[in-house]
Structures are given as structure tokens and as C-alpha cells.
Design an enzyme around this catalytic site. Structure first.
Site, mmCIF file in Angstrom:
data_model
loop_
_atom_site.group_PDB
_atom_site.id
_atom_site.type_symbol
_atom_site.label_atom_id
_atom_site.label_comp_id
_atom_site.label_asym_id
_atom_site.label_seq_id
_atom_site.Cartn_x
_atom_site.Cartn_y
_atom_site.Cartn_z
ATOM 1 N N HIS A 1 57.826 9.806 -17.227
ATOM 2 C CA HIS A 1 59.255 9.239 -17.118
ATOM 3 C C HIS A 1 59.171 7.896 -16.407
ATOM 4 O O HIS A 1 58.845 7.799 -15.172
ATOM 5 C CB HIS A 1 60.363 10.336 -16.738
ATOM 6 C CG HIS A 1 60.351 10.526 -15.416
ATOM 7 N ND1 HIS A 1 61.192 10.000 -14.386
ATOM 8 C CD2 HIS A 1 60.085 11.649 -14.810
ATOM 9 C CE1 HIS A 1 61.142 10.724 -13.234
ATOM 10 N NE2 HIS A 1 60.283 11.631 -13.443
ATOM 11 N N ASP B 1 62.341 6.383 -15.350
ATOM 12 C CA ASP B 1 63.701 6.109 -14.763
ATOM 13 C C ASP B 1 63.187 6.614 -13.369
ATOM 14 O O ASP B 1 62.391 7.492 -13.186
ATOM 15 C CB ASP B 1 64.928 7.081 -15.515
ATOM 16 C CG ASP B 1 64.625 8.315 -15.644
ATOM 17 O OD1 ASP B 1 63.349 8.734 -15.934
ATOM 18 O OD2 ASP B 1 65.241 9.322 -15.139
ATOM 19 N N ASP C 1 57.112 9.422 -8.330
ATOM 20 C CA ASP C 1 57.662 9.982 -9.399
ATOM 21 C C ASP C 1 58.750 9.137 -10.205
ATOM 22 O O ASP C 1 59.724 8.503 -9.710
ATOM 23 C CB ASP C 1 58.997 10.964 -8.594
ATOM 24 C CG ASP C 1 59.740 11.666 -9.218
ATOM 25 O OD1 ASP C 1 59.664 11.938 -10.377
ATOM 26 O OD2 ASP C 1 60.950 11.962 -8.741
ATOM 27 N N GLU D 1 64.578 11.285 -17.267
ATOM 28 C CA GLU D 1 64.434 12.633 -16.630
ATOM 29 C C GLU D 1 65.066 13.091 -15.738
ATOM 30 O O GLU D 1 65.582 14.288 -15.580
ATOM 31 C CB GLU D 1 63.048 12.487 -16.516
ATOM 32 C CG GLU D 1 62.332 13.920 -16.318
ATOM 33 C CD GLU D 1 62.309 14.389 -14.598
ATOM 34 O OE1 GLU D 1 61.765 15.597 -14.270
ATOM 35 O OE2 GLU D 1 62.793 13.604 -13.673
ATOM 36 N N GLU D 2 65.748 12.156 -14.803
ATOM 37 C CA GLU D 2 66.398 12.441 -13.400
ATOM 38 C C GLU D 2 67.716 12.852 -13.854
ATOM 39 O O GLU D 2 68.570 13.228 -13.016
ATOM 40 C CB GLU D 2 66.336 11.370 -12.505
ATOM 41 C CG GLU D 2 64.933 10.835 -12.431
ATOM 42 C CD GLU D 2 64.140 11.857 -11.298
ATOM 43 O OE1 GLU D 2 64.852 12.719 -10.906
ATOM 44 O OE2 GLU D 2 63.000 11.732 -10.543
ATOM 45 N N ASP E 1 53.725 14.999 -13.292
ATOM 46 C CA ASP E 1 54.885 14.764 -12.562
ATOM 47 C C ASP E 1 55.445 15.958 -11.826
ATOM 48 O O ASP E 1 56.177 16.397 -11.466
ATOM 49 C CB ASP E 1 56.079 14.593 -13.435
ATOM 50 C CG ASP E 1 57.442 13.986 -12.754
ATOM 51 O OD1 ASP E 1 57.557 13.687 -11.750
ATOM 52 O OD2 ASP E 1 58.495 14.358 -13.479
ATOM 53 N N HIS F 1 62.135 11.444 -4.127
ATOM 54 C CA HIS F 1 63.805 11.494 -3.996
ATOM 55 C C HIS F 1 64.182 11.062 -2.464
ATOM 56 O O HIS F 1 65.313 11.632 -2.126
ATOM 57 C CB HIS F 1 64.291 12.857 -4.350
ATOM 58 C CG HIS F 1 64.157 13.141 -5.830
ATOM 59 N ND1 HIS F 1 64.842 13.801 -6.569
ATOM 60 C CD2 HIS F 1 63.240 12.459 -6.589
ATOM 61 C CE1 HIS F 1 64.630 13.719 -7.902
ATOM 62 N NE2 HIS F 1 63.730 13.167 -8.108
#
Length: 458
Positions: A88, A90, A119, A153-154, A178, A431
Site C-alpha cells: 500500500h 498511502d 509502512d 489501506e490506512e 506489511d 505510525h
């Protein structure tokens, strides 16, 4: 056939690093979703990252497809069956407090810093180059290899949902870069729950914390109508050794406080800034329906005991509940939760307890996105092949496949599991501020992915 994939990665290091740098420098945070924005439904940054990856595929002679800017794929071969991967593009919002620019792709001490390095833009580049190495070597394969490019995805997975609705064929085997090595064969179910209500604002004028429900809030702000509490707040910060500030502005007291962010699947590893402010409110006797809801069912409880949904399963671990977003203004509040549940939880009873709890306080509860849990037999042939490759490259002969509270695109595609790129025992800042990828590990993951694809597709 014996191939030294490490050496093949070494030959391409300069090119890999260049492409990694360029994609990390793209700010691919979701802006807004607008299906009428036909060339960029998730915003210009995400579409720029998607276009970048598809252009890499075109440059290197792969077949590429842009699924109306919702997703895309890069494909090698024309065999009927295929081995799939999904990365992903994003990223979650960068937030504040970084030591290096979050989109600078700065290299320091053997690491590249930047949002998306681990990520998941970095791992997507790793998966791409693993596929490229097989193509460059023209190895005999019995299956196609397809790298699918996800875009949100997020948030809500609208990109892959659109992709598989338009192109529904499923792989015979696959993996998602991931997660963690050695391999993740089971993922908890994930929910998005929104709690809304009304509360008195005579003392607490406003409150905000958090950027996404799947992140522990690392900053919270509140505005009070009582400026006399400034001294007590500063004493609170000092007593607890916390970072924050208090400013009197236009007859109101503006409070800020810093916590520690963490992934929403592991709220116990963070310090929820919203909860810190609530502790202060409790000390000085500030209360309303918003604060009561937090105190009654959420405060300092990452496993759902206060809601009566706590449960531990031997393979997948415990229920977790991350309270990720808080807003209170003009007498109305909204709290966005990110609950995750393991195998063995009765889903209907789970959401019923959460709903009834907050509704008993007069709030309304909306059950949003639900990602059902994933479970793949850890003794399957595919998992044994992937584990064998991992052990070969790491000498971690005692490694066992794992479960996680995180959610990956493995549950968006059949016959797939999460496989790397994060190595055991290494710190991770996904994150969080100062996200980075260890470059030595990054290059090793490419070799692992290349051999894994070869084993699955030969």
C-alpha cells in the site's frame, strides 16, 4: 537451481535506493476521498505515488494496469495461475516532533527516516525489486507474479475493494509485505466504532486529540472556561513529569499535553494523550457526559475490561481497544474507537456489549468498517515454503509463524499471509514520529522476497 539473491540485490543497491528515496519523498497521506475526482479519488499525493510505481513497472518492461486511479498492478508473465503480493502506498499522517523531515528520506546511521519507510512504501519497493530480479534473471516460472498496489489501506480499503471487484481473479499463493518476519498466519478482526453524544460545555469548552482511530493520540488539546486552573495544570505536568503547556488567551485557558503514539493494534505500548488530560480533569473535579464516557468505559483500559469485552485466546492474544480520535465542541462530542478481537470472540455479542455500554450513558453508537479476522493453517505448504526461506536467510531456525492484532491486505486476497519486512527484536516506529527502515534489513528483505517468489512461482 542455486541463485545468490543477496548478490543480485547488491548489484542493484544504487538503483533501489534511488527509487526508495523518491517514493518516500512523496507525501501520500489521504486528503479527502471524492469519487468525482476521477484522476485522484484519494488525493493528489496518493495518486502521485501510484503513478510513480506504475512508471517503475513500465520503465522495467512489466505489464501494468491503473484501475481508474483506485489501485493498480505490476505483473510479470502470462501464465494462468499467479502468485500475488499487495503493497500500500498511502500513509498515516506524519504528525509532529520529527527529528528529520517526515518526507525528506534522510539517511542517518544506516537508516532511512520518513513516513512510509516501513509502512508500507519501503516494503512495496522491496517487493517490486524482488519481482524485478526474477525478471532480470529470466528464471523459469510456472506462474505469473503480480504486485497489486493499494491506495487507502490506512482508512477504508476502498482501493483494493474496487480492484478486486473489477479484477476478481485470486492467487494460488501470496504474501503481504506489511507486517513482521518470520510470518503472520492469523490477524485479529478489526472494527471502527464511533460514539457520539452531547455534554455540558460550561467548564470544558472544547477538546481534541488524535488523527486516526488506528493510532494512539500523541497530543491532546483542551480549552477551559476557568483560567484559575492554570497553576494546578502546570503542577500536574510537573508532578507527573509530562510535557505540555497552559496559555491564557481571550479569557480562556488553553491546555496542551503530549503522550506517546503507537499503532492501534498495540495501544498498551503508547501513552494516550487524551487520557492524560482526563486524569487532570478528574483531579480538579471537571466532569460532563463526554468525560464520564471516557472514565466509565475507556480510561487506561486497552483490553476492554470496563466494557466487559476482555477476552484472551491462546494463539491470538487479547482483545484490544484503542481510542484514537476525540472531539468535543459546541456541546457535542465524538470518540472514534478501534477495537480488535481474536479467534473465539462472538462478534455479535462483542459489538452488542460495546453499544449497550455507551448507550447506557445516553450516547449513540455507530458500528463502521469491519475487517473480519484472518486465519491460515500454519502447517500449509505455502507457509512452510515461506518459513523455509526466512530461516535460510536469517539462521533463525527456531522461528515460529505468528499471529497479530494488526490488519494487513492479507485478508483482502485469498491464499495469502503477511510476510515481513520487520525483523524480530528490532525497534519499530510505524505510525509514530521518526519512522525509519534499517537499510541493511531492507536489502535483506528484498533477497528473502525474491527467493520466496521463486519458490512459490517456479
Amino acid at each position: 537451481m542455486s541463485i545468490d539473491f543477496r548478490k543480485e540485490v547488491e548489484k542493484r543497491k544504487e538503483a533501489i535506493l534511488k527509487d526508495l528515496t523518491e517514493i518516500i519523498q512523496i507525501n501520500s497521506e489521504l486528503t479527502t476521498f471524492d469519487e468525482k475526482r476521477v484522476n485522484a479519488p484519494f488525493g493528489e499525493g496518493i495518486d502521485e505515488a501510484l503513478t510513480f510505481m506504475l512508471n517503475l513497472g513500465k520503465r522495467d518492461g512489466f505489464n501494468t494496469l491503473n484501475a481508474e486511479h483506485y489501485a493498480g498492478h505490476i505483473e510479470y508473465g502470462n501464465q494462468e495461475e499467479y502468485v500475488g503480493m499487495i503493497g500500500h502506498l498511502d500513509v498515516v499522517p506524519a504528525g509532529s516532533g520529527w527529528s528529520y523531515p517526515p518526507y525528506g528520506a534522510v539517511i542517518a546511521d544506516g537508516k532511512m527516516y520518513g513516513r512510509g519507510t516501513e509502512d508500507d512504501k519501503g516494503p512495496t519497493i522491496a517487493a517490486y525489486y524482488a519481482m524485478k530480479i526474477l525478471k532480470d534473471l529470466d528464471l523459469p516460472l510456472s506462474k505469473r507474479i503480480k504486485l497489486i498496489l493499494g491506495t487507502d489501506e490506512e482508512t477504508a480499503w476502498r482501493g483494493v475493494k474496487y480492484y478486486f471487484n473489477q479484477y476478481p481473479e485470486q492467487p494460488v499463493a501470496g504474501f503481504i509485505p506489511d507486517s513482521d518476519f518470520p510470518l503472520t498466519y492469523a490477524e485479529k478482526g478489526i472494527l471502527r466504532v464511533v460514539v457520539r453524544g452531547k455534554a455540558d460545555d460550561s467548564v470544558l469548552h472544547s477538546f481534541e486529540a488524535g488523527l486516526r482511530d488506528n493510532m494512539v493520540p500523541d497530543q491532546a488539546k483542551a480549552v477551559l472556561n476557568n483560567v484559575e486552573l492554570e497553576k494546578k495544570y502546570l503542577e500536574f505536568l510537573e508532578k507527573r513529569n509530562l510535557e505540555g503547556s497552559a496559555v491564557v488567551n481571550d479569557g480562556k485557558l488553553e491546555l496542551e499535553i503530549n503522550g506517546i503514539s503507537a499503532h492501534g493494534s498495540t495501544p498498551q505500548l503508547g501513552v494516550n494523550a487524551a487520557y492524560l488530560l482526563v486524569h487532570f480533569f478528574n483531579e480538579v473535579g471537571i466532569s460532563n457526559a463526554f468525560i464520564d464516557a471516557i472514565n466509565t468505559y475507556l480510561l487506561d483500559d486497552p483490553v476492554g475490561k470496563k466494557l466487559g469485552v476482555d477476552f484472551v485466546e491462546k494463539e491470538m492474544g487479547s482483545v484490544t481497544i484503542n481510542a484514537g480520535v476525540f472531539n468535543f465542541n459546541q456541546g457535542k462530542f465524538e470518540i472514534v474507537l478501534n477495537p480488535r478481537y481474536p479467534h473465539g470472540v462472538d462478534y455479535d455479542a462483542f459489538i452488542d456489549k460495546i453499544s449497550r455500554g455507551f448507550e447506557s450513558l445516553g450516547a449513540q453508537v455507530e458500528i463502521g468498517k469491519h475487517q473480519k479476522l484472518l486465519y491460515v493453517d500454519p502447517n500449509s505448504e505455502m507457509i512452510q515454503k515461506l518459513m523455509g526461506v526466512y530461516k535460510k536467510y536469517t539462521n533463525d531456525v527456531e522461528a515460529k509463524p505468528m499471529t497479530t492484532g494488526g490488519g494487513t491486505f492479507a485478508r483482502a486476497m485469498k491464499n495469502s499471509v503477511a510476510f515481513g519486512p520487520h525483523f524480530p527484536g528490532k525497534p519499530t516506529y510505524i505510525h509514530q514520529k521518526n519512522e525509519y527502515i534499517i537499510l541493511e534489513d531492507f536489502f535483506l528483505s528484498i533477497a528473502i522476497y525474491a527467493e520466496a517468489l521463486f519458490e512459490l512461482a517456479k
